[in-house]
Design a protein around this motif. Structure first.
Motif, PDB file in Angstrom:
ATOM      1  N   THR A 159       0.890  -1.391   0.014  1.00  0.00           N
ATOM      2  CA  THR A 159       0.042   0.100   0.137  1.00  0.00           C
ATOM      3  C   THR A 159       0.829   1.220   0.016  1.00  0.00           C
ATOM      4  O   THR A 159       1.799   1.210   0.690  1.00  0.00           O
ATOM      5  N   ILE A 160       0.343   2.210  -0.529  1.00  0.00           N
ATOM      6  CA  ILE A 160       1.092   3.680  -0.695  1.00  0.00           C
ATOM      7  C   ILE A 160      -0.002   4.621  -0.359  1.00  0.00           C
ATOM      8  O   ILE A 160      -0.669   4.806  -1.017  1.00  0.00           O
ATOM      9  N   ASP A 161       0.421   5.447   0.684  1.00  0.00           N
ATOM     10  CA  ASP A 161      -0.590   6.356   1.236  1.00  0.00           C
ATOM     11  C   ASP A 161       0.087   7.333   2.009  1.00  0.00           C
ATOM     12  O   ASP A 161       1.492   7.407   2.409  1.00  0.00           O
ATOM     13  N   PRO A 162      -0.586   8.540   2.587  1.00  0.00           N
ATOM     14  CA  PRO A 162      -0.041   9.546   3.208  1.00  0.00           C
ATOM     15  C   PRO A 162       0.518   8.763   4.599  1.00  0.00           C
ATOM     16  O   PRO A 162      -0.046   7.779   5.112  1.00  0.00           O
ATOM     17  N   ILE A 171       8.287   6.201  -1.072  1.00  0.00           N
ATOM     18  CA  ILE A 171       8.340   5.792  -2.438  1.00  0.00           C
ATOM     19  C   ILE A 171       8.974   6.867  -3.304  1.00  0.00           C
ATOM     20  O   ILE A 171       9.995   6.189  -3.929  1.00  0.00           O
ATOM     21  N   ASP A 172       9.026   7.889  -3.029  1.00  0.00           N
ATOM     22  CA  ASP A 172       9.696   8.974  -3.498  1.00  0.00           C
ATOM     23  C   ASP A 172      11.204   9.068  -3.387  1.00  0.00           C
ATOM     24  O   ASP A 172      11.838   9.226  -4.383  1.00  0.00           O
ATOM     25  N   HIS A 200       9.619  -0.612  -8.001  1.00  0.00           N
ATOM     26  CA  HIS A 200       8.960   0.590  -8.000  1.00  0.00           C
ATOM     27  C   HIS A 200       9.603   1.478  -9.194  1.00  0.00           C
ATOM     28  O   HIS A 200       8.598   2.053  -9.679  1.00  0.00           O
ATOM     29  N   LYS A 201      10.476   1.504  -9.244  1.00  0.00           N
ATOM     30  CA  LYS A 201      11.047   2.536 -10.601  1.00  0.00           C
ATOM     31  C   LYS A 201      10.435   1.931 -11.971  1.00  0.00           C
ATOM     32  O   LYS A 201      10.402   2.640 -12.880  1.00  0.00           O
ATOM     33  N   ILE A 202      10.534   0.581 -11.888  1.00  0.00           N
ATOM     34  CA  ILE A 202       9.980  -0.056 -13.365  1.00  0.00           C
ATOM     35  C   ILE A 202       8.670   0.152 -13.504  1.00  0.00           C
ATOM     36  O   ILE A 202       8.042   0.768 -14.643  1.00  0.00           O
ATOM     37  N   LEU A 203       7.626   0.064 -12.170  1.00  0.00           N
ATOM     38  CA  LEU A 203       6.369   0.516 -12.540  1.00  0.00           C
ATOM     39  C   LEU A 203       5.991   2.103 -12.592  1.00  0.00           C
ATOM     40  O   LEU A 203       5.377   2.294 -13.595  1.00  0.00           O
ATOM     41  N   TYR A 204       6.744   2.846 -11.971  1.00  0.00           N
ATOM     42  CA  TYR A 204       6.804   4.201 -12.365  1.00  0.00           C
ATOM     43  C   TYR A 204       6.963   4.626 -13.692  1.00  0.00           C
ATOM     44  O   TYR A 204       6.243   5.280 -14.283  1.00  0.00           O
ATOM     45  N   SER A 211       3.596  14.303  -6.319  1.00  0.00           N
ATOM     46  CA  SER A 211       5.054  13.908  -6.511  1.00  0.00           C
ATOM     47  C   SER A 211       4.902  12.690  -7.372  1.00  0.00           C
ATOM     48  O   SER A 211       3.944  11.979  -7.577  1.00  0.00           O
ATOM     49  N   PRO A 212       6.199  12.147  -7.760  1.00  0.00           N
ATOM     50  CA  PRO A 212       6.219  10.885  -8.547  1.00  0.00           C
ATOM     51  C   PRO A 212       5.428  10.004  -7.916  1.00  0.00           C
ATOM     52  O   PRO A 212       4.663   9.108  -8.552  1.00  0.00           O
ATOM     53  N   SER A 213       5.321   9.823  -6.496  1.00  0.00           N
ATOM     54  CA  SER A 213       4.733   8.893  -5.819  1.00  0.00           C
ATOM     55  C   SER A 213       3.228   8.983  -6.028  1.00  0.00           C
ATOM     56  O   SER A 213       2.586   7.654  -6.227  1.00  0.00           O
ATOM     57  N   HIS A 214       2.655  10.059  -5.702  1.00  0.00           N
ATOM     58  CA  HIS A 214       1.075  10.291  -6.126  1.00  0.00           C
ATOM     59  C   HIS A 214       0.911   9.945  -7.449  1.00  0.00           C
ATOM     60  O   HIS A 214      -0.205   9.504  -7.611  1.00  0.00           O
ATOM     61  N   SER A 215       1.717  10.133  -8.325  1.00  0.00           N
ATOM     62  CA  SER A 215       1.473   9.941  -9.856  1.00  0.00           C
ATOM     63  C   SER A 215       1.461   8.477 -10.281  1.00  0.00           C
ATOM     64  O   SER A 215       0.498   7.944 -10.782  1.00  0.00           O
ATOM     65  N   LEU A 216       2.086   7.568  -9.680  1.00  0.00           N
ATOM     66  CA  LEU A 216       2.326   6.124  -9.745  1.00  0.00           C
ATOM     67  C   LEU A 216       0.907   5.652  -9.408  1.00  0.00           C
ATOM     68  O   LEU A 216       0.291   4.860  -9.959  1.00  0.00           O
TER      69      LEU A 216
END
Length: 589
Positions: free
Chosen positions: A190-193, A304-305, A316-320, A361-366
């Motif tokens: 999971t990726i959240d605040p 994640i950023d 993570h970089k691959i998926l981004y 940020s990039p993590s939000h975009s992902l």
């Protein structure tokens, strides 16, 4: 309706006369219903479209929806006006009011309901009370206490029921896990605040097979249609996120525990497996199924950023990189609006502490691109009828106003062959002039409001033909409805009414949160009367500035505005505040 009231007034010869054996109202009097909206009071007459205005000072204790007898004040050069002579039928119950100088005022409109108040209860100036026509039912606290702000906002927007406990019987059920796809060995995360407590979504990407898994909390397996919890979730429609707390749509036992995709716990999920065409940036195939997952890691956006900034290659970089390509393709039809969010932070006493600017940020975009793909695929699995998230393109009038506003900033923009290209042209010129954030705010203001619809329609802002809300059933009722439709292939009979109600509820909750935050800003500004702040003009018509340092985001009405241009930076002094009305008055220095 009028006849009944005339009979009751028959002893008042000033009001009523008898003609041909029937009671008739004297010509200078009218009977109607009070309608108060946007700071204006109108007497609505039965079987008539005539507008008769009533000054607040002439309401004489009457309020919205009351049936009243009014005396007409003739004004040949202006609007037809009236004043209330008598309240014939009081409709209002539980009106939110405050006490000042022994008078009772409504908080919403600042209308006097009672003059020279005499009440046996212990009340004092600044008390916030619930009033029922002739008596005070409840004292909610005093405006001097910042903790009363939440109560005020909830009552103003008819959400005070959220203070009541949930009915939580029969939510702990057993399940046949054998009938669900077992994905517990996959490395979902999971990726959240940082402060998140309810986790709707988890993702996993299989790089070898080019398969993206988007797992969503399977709320519909716990919340059955027409159950008590379902009825309550339907009434709430959304979770409310205030700066200091969450008022959830579902009981905490579900939202923070059983349904939440917390790490290292087996959880029920409704999962999309998406086969991706990386080269052409499209979904080749999507499969939707019920599963069991076990999230292996909870990440914050910041974590994640940091990972995405590392030099070494990682999953993570691959998926981004993949989601970034999908995003670039999406923006050929949709839009990227810069809209940094201002988050208010409160102290332990619920006073304004400071603000945090939350940048995309990039993590939000992902995460966003993964969720957008799942939402699109969910909508594609519906026919033309279901529950959809739709967004109409701006009206021609709104676009004309937008062009006028940006041209005043010196951008020299013209209408292009279509609205999409017009907006892109505006953004390009704004970026060249360094006005990206300001102009994007104007573009956002020109947009129609997104809504829920039972009929499939495009989403203009995203540039999607098919779109719905699938990924947040813990905090949005629309997503829960969509899950049920996708599982059962049945459309609720009242789907149109559901869409209308949750769209209205979405607007109500947004206004509630703004009301709460504006009152916090006003409290903070009240402690800074006489102090100087940096600000920026944000509304020339309403003569408003927004503070850009310290009380960042606070909106201040200028006392001495004299035609300053939009987005001009200036210094202002706070000269007056009213916490109840949330008004902050300042002057340019």
């Amino acid at each position: 309706m009028t006849k009944r009231y005339l009979e009751n007034l028959s002893n008042h010869t000033n009001y009523v006369k008898i003609e041909n054996g029937e009671y008739k109202l004297n010509s200078r009097y009218k009977i109607g219903k009070i309608d108060i909206k946007n700071g204006i009071s109108i007497l609505k007459l039965e079987k008539s479209s005539q507008k008769i205005y009533i000054e607040f000072d002439n309401l004489n204790g009457a309020y919205n929806d009351d049936i009243v007898l009014c005396k007409i004040i003739f004004n040949p050069k202006g609007k037809t006006k009236a004043k209330v002579v008598e309240i014939l039928e009081a409709s209002n119950k539980n009106i939110l009011c405050y006490i000042k100088n022994k008078k009772l005022y409504t908080i919403k409109d600042n209308i006097v309901l009672k003059d020279n108040l005499k009440d046996k209860t212990k009340i004092k100036d600044g008390d916030i009370v619930i009033f029922d026509f002739d008596k005070i039912l409840k004292n909610l606290g005093n405006i001097e206490d910042p903790k009363v702000d939440e109560i005020i906002s909830l009552y103003l927007y008819n959400e005070s029921f959220r203070q009541d406990p949930f009915e939580t019987n029969n939510i702990f059920k057993s399940y046949d896990y054998e009938k669900r796809v077992d994905l517990r060995e996959l490395d979902f995360c999971t990726i959240d605040p940082i402060g998140a407590k309810d986790f709707d979504d988890a993702i996993y990407y299989d790089d070898e097979k080019c398969e993206l898994y988007v797992a969503i909390a399977d709320v519909s397996s716990y919340v059955y249609e027409n159950s008590k919890i379902d009825e309550e979730a339907k009434r709430r429609s959304f979770s409310i996120y205030l700066p200091h707390k969450v008022l959830p749509m579902l009981p905490f036992e579900l939202s923070n525990n059983l349904c939440s995709l917390v790490p290292n716990k087996d959880r029920l999920a409704y999962v999309f497996k998406l086969k991706l065409d990386i080269k052409n940036c499209k979904v080749l195939d999507s499969t939707l199924f019920e599963a069991t997952i076990n999230s292996k890691r909870r990440y914050s956006y910041d974590e994640i950023d940091t990972i995405l900034e590392e030099k070494n290659e990682n999953k993570h970089k691959i998926l981004y990189a993949i989601t970034d390509k999908f995003r670039a393709k999406r923006l050929k039809n949709g839009y990227d609006f810069r809209n940094d969010e201002i988050k208010i932070n409160l102290d332990e006493n619920q006073n304004f502490k400071d603000t945090t600017i939350e940048h995309t940020s990039p993590s939000h975009s992902l995460v966003e691109e993964c969720m957008l793909l799942a939402n699109q695929e969910a909508a594609k699995k519906l026919s033309s009828i279901g529950i959809f998230r739709v967004h109409d393109e701006p009206t021609q009038a709104k676009i004309a106003k937008l062009i006028e506003d940006v041209n005043q900033l010196g951008l020299k923009v013209k209408l292009k062959e279509n609205i999409h290209n017009t907006i892109l042209s505006i953004q390009d010129k704004a970026e060249y002039r360094g006005l990206e954030n300001e102009v994007d705010q104007l573009i956002i203001q020109s947009q129609q409001q997104a809504r829920y619809s039972n009929i499939k329609h495009e989403h203009f802002g995203l540039g999607f033909k098919d779109y719905s809300h699938f990924t947040s059933p813990i905090r949005r009722y629309a997503d829960l409805i969509l899950h049920r439709i996708l599982k059962t292939k049945k459309i609720p009979k009242d789907i149109e009414e559901i869409c209308t109600n949750i769209s209205q509820q979405e607007r109500t909750i947004a206004e509630l949160v703004w009301d709460f935050e504006d009152r916090k800003y006003t409290r903070a500004a009240n402690k800074n009367i006489g102090n100087i702040f940096e600000a920026k003009i944000v509304d020339t018509e309403k003569q408003l500035v927004k503070l850009t340092k310290e009380l960042v985001g606070a909106r201040v009405k200028l006392e001495n505005y004299s035609g300053e241009k939009l987005f001009r930076n200036l210094n202002i002094e706070i000269i007056d505040c009213d916490i109840l009305s949330k008004k902050i008055i300042g002057r340019i220095v």
